[in-house]
Design an enzyme around this catalytic site. Structure first.
Site, PDB file in Angstrom:
ATOM      1  N   GLY A  56      -4.827  -4.159  -4.113  1.00 37.04           N
ATOM      2  CA  GLY A  56      -5.963  -3.036  -3.806  1.00 37.04           C
ATOM      3  C   GLY A  56      -5.162  -2.013  -4.359  1.00 37.04           C
ATOM      4  N   HIS A  57      -4.710  -1.515  -5.456  1.00 44.53           N
ATOM      5  CA  HIS A  57      -3.862  -0.584  -6.440  1.00 44.53           C
ATOM      6  C   HIS A  57      -4.752   0.297  -6.458  1.00 44.53           C
ATOM      7  CE1 HIS A  57      -0.087  -3.375  -7.346  1.00 44.53           C
ATOM      8  NE2 HIS A  57      -0.472  -3.019  -5.954  1.00 44.53           N
TER       9      HIS A  57
ATOM     10  N   ALA B 124      -7.758  -0.641   1.042  1.00 45.61           N
ATOM     11  CA  ALA B 124      -8.391  -0.169  -0.281  1.00 45.61           C
ATOM     12  C   ALA B 124      -9.097  -1.449  -1.026  1.00 45.61           C
ATOM     13  CB  ALA B 124      -7.654  -0.679  -1.480  1.00 45.61           C
ATOM     14  N   VAL B 125      -9.763  -2.214  -0.393  1.00 44.36           N
ATOM     15  CA  VAL B 125     -10.310  -3.705  -0.751  1.00 44.36           C
ATOM     16  C   VAL B 125     -11.019  -4.222   0.529  1.00 44.36           C
ATOM     17  CG1 VAL B 125     -10.187  -6.320  -1.685  1.00 44.36           C
ATOM     18  CG2 VAL B 125      -8.826  -4.145  -2.639  1.00 44.36           C
TER      19      VAL B 125
ATOM     20  N   LYS C 182       3.017  10.402   0.154  1.00 41.96           N
ATOM     21  CA  LYS C 182       2.082  10.593   1.573  1.00 41.96           C
ATOM     22  C   LYS C 182       3.506  11.095   2.114  1.00 41.96           C
ATOM     23  CE  LYS C 182      -1.091   8.266   1.829  1.00 41.96           C
ATOM     24  NZ  LYS C 182      -2.107   7.043   1.693  1.00 41.96           N
ATOM     25  N   SER C 183       4.085  11.923   1.645  1.00 38.56           N
ATOM     26  CA  SER C 183       4.637  12.976   2.531  1.00 38.56           C
ATOM     27  C   SER C 183       3.585  14.379   2.763  1.00 38.56           C
ATOM     28  CB  SER C 183       5.688  13.662   1.953  1.00 38.56           C
ATOM     29  OG  SER C 183       6.339  13.166   0.387  1.00 38.56           O
TER      30      SER C 183
ATOM     31  N   ASP D  69       0.745  -1.082  -0.169  1.00 39.24           N
ATOM     32  CA  ASP D  69      -0.481   0.279  -0.057  1.00 39.24           C
ATOM     33  C   ASP D  69       0.455   1.347   0.288  1.00 39.24           C
ATOM     34  OD1 ASP D  69      -2.410  -1.629   0.293  1.00 39.24           O
ATOM     35  OD2 ASP D  69      -2.446  -1.855   2.729  1.00 39.24           O
ATOM     36  N   GLU D  70       1.874   1.358  -0.368  1.00 33.34           N
ATOM     37  CA  GLU D  70       2.946   2.577  -0.832  1.00 33.34           C
ATOM     38  C   GLU D  70       2.438   3.317  -1.606  1.00 33.34           C
ATOM     39  OE1 GLU D  70       4.134  -0.525  -1.511  1.00 33.34           O
ATOM     40  OE2 GLU D  70       5.393  -1.525   0.100  1.00 33.34           O
TER      41      GLU D  70
ATOM     42  N   GLN E  49       2.436  -5.771  -3.120  1.00 31.83           N
ATOM     43  CA  GLN E  49       1.902  -6.241  -2.201  1.00 31.83           C
ATOM     44  C   GLN E  49       3.631  -4.959  -1.703  1.00 31.83           C
ATOM     45  OE1 GLN E  49       0.904  -9.248  -3.497  1.00 31.83           O
ATOM     46  NE2 GLN E  49      -1.003  -8.702  -2.773  1.00 31.83           N
TER      47      GLN E  49
ATOM     48  N   LYS F 292       1.626   1.761  -5.271  1.00 28.72           N
ATOM     49  CA  LYS F 292       2.311   1.970  -6.281  1.00 28.72           C
ATOM     50  C   LYS F 292       1.755   2.143  -7.814  1.00 28.72           C
ATOM     51  CE  LYS F 292       2.326  -2.159  -4.663  1.00 28.72           C
ATOM     52  NZ  LYS F 292       2.050  -2.572  -2.848  1.00 28.72           N
ATOM     53  N   GLY F 293       0.059   2.463  -7.420  1.00 29.10           N
ATOM     54  CA  GLY F 293      -1.050   2.349  -8.497  1.00 29.10           C
ATOM     55  C   GLY F 293      -0.501   3.400  -9.108  1.00 29.10           C
TER      56      GLY F 293
ATOM     57  N   SER G 213       5.608  11.799  -4.279  1.00 30.21           N
ATOM     58  CA  SER G 213       4.127  12.191  -4.120  1.00 30.21           C
ATOM     59  C   SER G 213       3.369  13.425  -3.082  1.00 30.21           C
ATOM     60  CB  SER G 213       3.732  11.422  -4.351  1.00 30.21           C
ATOM     61  OG  SER G 213       2.101  11.172  -4.931  1.00 30.21           O
TER      62      SER G 213
HETATM   63  P1  GDP Z   1      -0.843   0.493  -3.207  1.00 28.51           P
HETATM   64  O1  GDP Z   1      -1.549  -0.911  -2.683  1.00 28.51           O
HETATM   65  O2  GDP Z   1       0.744   0.739  -3.657  1.00 28.51           O
HETATM   66  O3  GDP Z   1      -1.258   0.611  -5.494  1.00 28.51           O
HETATM   67  O4  GDP Z   1      -1.579   1.366  -2.348  1.00 28.51           O
HETATM   68  P2  GDP Z   1      -3.004   1.351  -2.261  1.00 28.51           P
HETATM   69  O5  GDP Z   1      -3.896   2.250  -3.076  1.00 28.51           O
HETATM   70  O6  GDP Z   1      -3.095   0.485  -1.802  1.00 28.51           O
HETATM   71  O7  GDP Z   1      -2.511   3.065  -1.237  1.00 28.51           O
HETATM   72  C1  GDP Z   1      -2.805   3.755  -1.366  1.00 28.51           C
HETATM   73  C2  GDP Z   1      -3.457   4.852  -0.671  1.00 28.51           C
HETATM   74  O8  GDP Z   1      -3.074   6.241  -0.860  1.00 28.51           O
HETATM   75  C3  GDP Z   1      -4.301   4.913  -1.963  1.00 28.51           C
HETATM   76  O9  GDP Z   1      -6.052   5.626  -1.376  1.00 28.51           O
HETATM   77  C4  GDP Z   1      -4.077   6.621  -2.739  1.00 28.51           C
HETATM   78  O10 GDP Z   1      -4.925   7.514  -3.378  1.00 28.51           O
HETATM   79  C5  GDP Z   1      -3.158   7.744  -1.868  1.00 28.51           C
HETATM   80  N1  GDP Z   1      -2.044   8.185  -2.275  1.00 28.51           N
HETATM   81  C6  GDP Z   1      -1.332   7.630  -3.133  1.00 28.51           C
HETATM   82  N2  GDP Z   1      -0.357   8.560  -3.354  1.00 28.51           N
HETATM   83  C7  GDP Z   1      -0.480   9.441  -1.971  1.00 28.51           C
HETATM   84  C8  GDP Z   1       0.509  11.092  -1.681  1.00 28.51           C
HETATM   85  O11 GDP Z   1       1.016  11.129  -2.380  1.00 28.51           O
HETATM   86  N3  GDP Z   1      -0.041  11.742  -0.118  1.00 28.51           N
HETATM   87  C9  GDP Z   1      -2.103  11.018  -0.165  1.00 28.51           C
HETATM   88  N4  GDP Z   1      -2.204  11.418   0.439  1.00 28.51           N
HETATM   89  N5  GDP Z   1      -2.154  10.194  -0.560  1.00 28.51           N
HETATM   90  C10 GDP Z   1      -1.387   9.125  -1.305  1.00 28.51           C
HETATM   91  P1  IMO Z   2      -1.047  -4.081  -1.809  1.00 31.69           P
HETATM   92  O1  IMO Z   2      -0.297  -4.994  -3.848  1.00 31.69           O
HETATM   93  C1  IMO Z   2      -0.693  -4.657   2.151  1.00 31.69           C
HETATM   94  C2  IMO Z   2      -1.261  -8.803   3.645  1.00 31.69           C
HETATM   95  C3  IMO Z   2      -2.340  -8.862   4.622  1.00 31.69           C
HETATM   96  C4  IMO Z   2      -1.819 -10.179   4.781  1.00 31.69           C
HETATM   97  C5  IMO Z   2      -0.535 -10.654   4.540  1.00 31.69           C
HETATM   98  C6  IMO Z   2      -0.893 -12.284   3.674  1.00 31.69           C
HETATM   99  O2  IMO Z   2      -2.046  -3.027  -2.085  1.00 31.69           O
HETATM  100  O3  IMO Z   2       0.407  -3.508  -1.182  1.00 31.69           O
HETATM  101  P2  IMO Z   2      -2.414 -12.751   1.605  1.00 31.69           P
HETATM  102  O4  IMO Z   2      -4.080 -13.046   1.027  1.00 31.69           O
HETATM  103  O5  IMO Z   2      -1.589 -12.164   0.690  1.00 31.69           O
HETATM  104  O6  IMO Z   2      -2.142 -14.008   1.510  1.00 31.69           O
HETATM  105  O7  IMO Z   2      -1.806 -12.068   3.073  1.00 31.69           O
HETATM  106  O8  IMO Z   2      -0.317 -10.387   3.666  1.00 31.69           O
HETATM  107  N1  IMO Z   2      -1.432  -8.593   2.191  1.00 31.69           N
HETATM  108  C7  IMO Z   2      -2.085  -6.848   2.397  1.00 31.69           C
HETATM  109  N2  IMO Z   2      -0.683  -5.644   2.647  1.00 31.69           N
HETATM  110  N3  IMO Z   2      -0.957  -4.665   1.241  1.00 31.69           N
HETATM  111  C8  IMO Z   2      -1.253  -5.298   0.173  1.00 31.69           C
HETATM  112  O9  IMO Z   2      -1.561  -5.344  -1.593  1.00 31.69           O
HETATM  113  C9  IMO Z   2      -1.461  -7.115   0.356  1.00 31.69           C
HETATM  114  N4  IMO Z   2      -1.417  -8.028  -0.306  1.00 31.69           N
HETATM  115  C10 IMO Z   2      -1.730  -8.869   1.076  1.00 31.69           C
HETATM  116  O10 IMO Z   2      -2.956  -8.202   5.029  1.00 31.69           O
HETATM  117  O11 IMO Z   2      -1.105  -9.383   6.142  1.00 31.69           O
HETATM  118 MG    MG Z   3      -2.875  -1.287  -1.747  1.00 30.34          MG
END
Ligand code: GDP
Ligand code: IMO
Ligand code: MG
Length: 423
Positions: free
Chosen positions: A40-41, A296-297, A328-329, A13-14, A221, A16-17, A408
């Site tokens: 969940g991107h 996200a999911v 997310k700074s 959840d850094e 991940q 990436k999407g 970002s």
């Molecule tokens: P991913 O799984 O790595 O693609 O990340 P996620 O989508 O799960 O979680 C990142 C969340 O942070 C999402 O809700 C994005 O819309 C949000 N996001 C991404 N970049 C930034 C940023 O620079 N600042 C803020 N405030 N939100 C961001």
């Molecule tokens: P994105 O791509 C954050 C975590 C789950 C659990 C562990 C194992 O959006 O960054 P799994 O269902 O893969 O067997 O769960 O990994 N996990 C994530 N945490 N972002 C994800 O994906 C994740 N995908 C799995 O919460 O701790």
């Molecule tokens: Mg995610």
């Protein structure tokens, strides 16, 4: 040509999407190499928000080819729902989304097994996303899996054999379940999948490179969830690291070019498992609120803490990261001071490397930096960065020995600032 790889350096959840979407115009092809609908991107642009799970995040920029590689595990029913929603919102996919025949299928009973194994673990459960990821990769490695290519012939028979195996295991676990509805949707998903371009993606990607096409590989991940190098056993079941792009797409290691490592300016984790810099106080809650740190999911609350440079140095090492992307700074805009963990104290001894086990007795050693107390969300160039923020990124670059090339400052595509650009 070489491929560039973009991957998460923390616990997922850094962002990436968002960044894959931003970088897509520079590439001809975007390819996912591991994971499945546990991802969940999130992408935001033009007032719209999309969450992608199995489909690569390059799908919104022009008519780029997007590939789901052999390292991915695919749930046909979730894929159908995701693809149909995208098509309904005006983003046709059928011709430009190619799916590897070697990608493994997540079966309905894999999802049930995921729940059954978690239930059996009781208090030590992993806190999985419940999408059947672990059982599907287990079947792959133990040579019992079903692959996308299997739907092209004799599928019913192969499915029945695999399902019977799962039923036996579930019986031995005394786990009660009803697979009827899941199975119905899944079979509809299988039919839907047949309309897509099912390919030998290892040939496709290598041929594209030979033709001089550029490819961006999208990780799911994060490194701390990698099955080998993450906080085992609280990890996912695939190699999330850069090497996963080689095995998940059929690329030789000499084909890897830039490795973009994505990190948040702080740190989050969802699910169970150790997290040395986790904050249980008001600050943690403030980060969660300001950063909207909810899955996200799944909508699950994400655990929040300070940035962990010990873990990040390790992630950079195992991935061979060539440039960093800081996300997310803006979430820290209002903070008076910001902390960063530079070392761990284990049994009274200070260490600066990531140890074998971080489960217990790991105490973060922090340095404190002044906050920038400025709204950064509308900034468009690094020239506008406040002095304290520049000091913060210089500190990170020095600690991590890697340049931060993108910053970002908000969730929208437009809230992205490149550094080291020629003026
Ligand atoms: P991913 O799984 O790595 O693609 O990340 P996620 O989508 O799960 O979680 C990142 C969340 O942070 C999402 O809700 C994005 O819309 C949000 N996001 C991404 N970049 C930034 C940023 O620079 N600042 C803020 N405030 N939100 C961001
Ligand atoms: P994105 O791509 C954050 C975590 C789950 C659990 C562990 C194992 O959006 O960054 P799994 O269902 O893969 O067997 O769960 O990994 N996990 C994530 N945490 N972002 C994800 O994906 C994740 N995908 C799995 O919460 O701790
Ligand atoms: Mg995610």
């Amino acid at each position: 040509m070489k491929v560039d790889v973009l991957l998460g350096l923390q616990w997922g959840d850094e962002g990436k999407g968002k960044v894959v979407d931003v970088l897509t115009p520079r590439y001809d092809v975007v390819a996912r190499f591991q994971g499945g609908p546990n991802a969940g991107h999130t992408l935001e642009f033009e007032g719209q928000k999309y969450v992608l799970r199995s489909i690569p995040s390059g799908i919104f920029q022009g008519d780029k080819v997007n590939i789901i590689g052999n390292g991915v595990v695919l749930d046909p029913s979730l894929f159908k729902a995701e693809a149909e929603a995208l098509e309904a919102s005006g983003h046709p996919l059928k011709e430009r989304l190619h799916i590897s025949k070697k990608a493994h299928l997540i079966m309905p009973t894999h999802r049930i097994l995921d729940a059954a194994y978690e239930a059996a673990k009781g208090a030590s459960k992993v806190g999985t996303t419940g999408k059947g990821i672990g059982p599907t990769y287990t079947d792959k490695v133990s040579r019992n899996g079903l692959r996308v290519g299997d739907i092209l012939n004799n599928f019913e028979e192969k499915y029945a054999v695999a399902k019977a195996r799962h039923e036996q295991i579930l019986k031995s676990l005394n786990y009660e379940y009803d697979v009827t509805e899941l199975e119905k949707q899944w079979m509809e998903g299988i039919d839907y999948l047949r309309q897509f371009c099912l390919v030998d993606s290892e040939h496709e990607v290598n041929n594209l490179l030979k033709e001089g096409k550029s490819v961006l590989c999208e990780g799911a991940q994060g490194t701390m969830l990698d099955v080998d190098f993450g906080s085992y056993p609280f990890v996912t079941s695939s190699n999330t690291i850069c090497a996963g792009a080689c095995t998940g797409l059929g690329l030789g290691p000499n084909k890897i070019g830039e490795v973009f490592g994505i990190m948040k300016a702080y740190c989050t984790r969802v699910g169970a498992g150790p997290f040395p810099t986790e904050l249980f106080d008001e600050t943690g809650k403030t980060i969660r609120d300001l950063g909207h740190e909810y899955g996200a999911v799944t909508g699950r609350e994400r655990r929040c803490g300070w940035v962990d440079l010990v873990a990040l140095r390790y992630s950079i090492m195992v991935n061979g990261v060539t440039q960093l992307i800081l996300m997310k700074s803006d979430v820290l805009d209002a903070f008076d001071t910001i902390k960063a963990c530079v070392a761990y104290k284990v049994n009274g001894e200070e260490i600066d490397y990531f140890p074998y086990d971080i489960t217990e007795g790991v105490e973060p050693v922090y340095v404190e930096l002044p906050g920038w107390k400025t709204d950064m969300t509308k900034m468009t160039s690094e020239d506008e960065f406040p002095e304290e923020f520049n000091a913060y990124i210089s500190f990170l670059e020095e600690q991590l020995e890697t340049p931060i090339k993108i910053v970002s400052v908000g969730p929208d595509r437009a809230q992205t600032i490149e550094r080291y650009t020629e003026k």
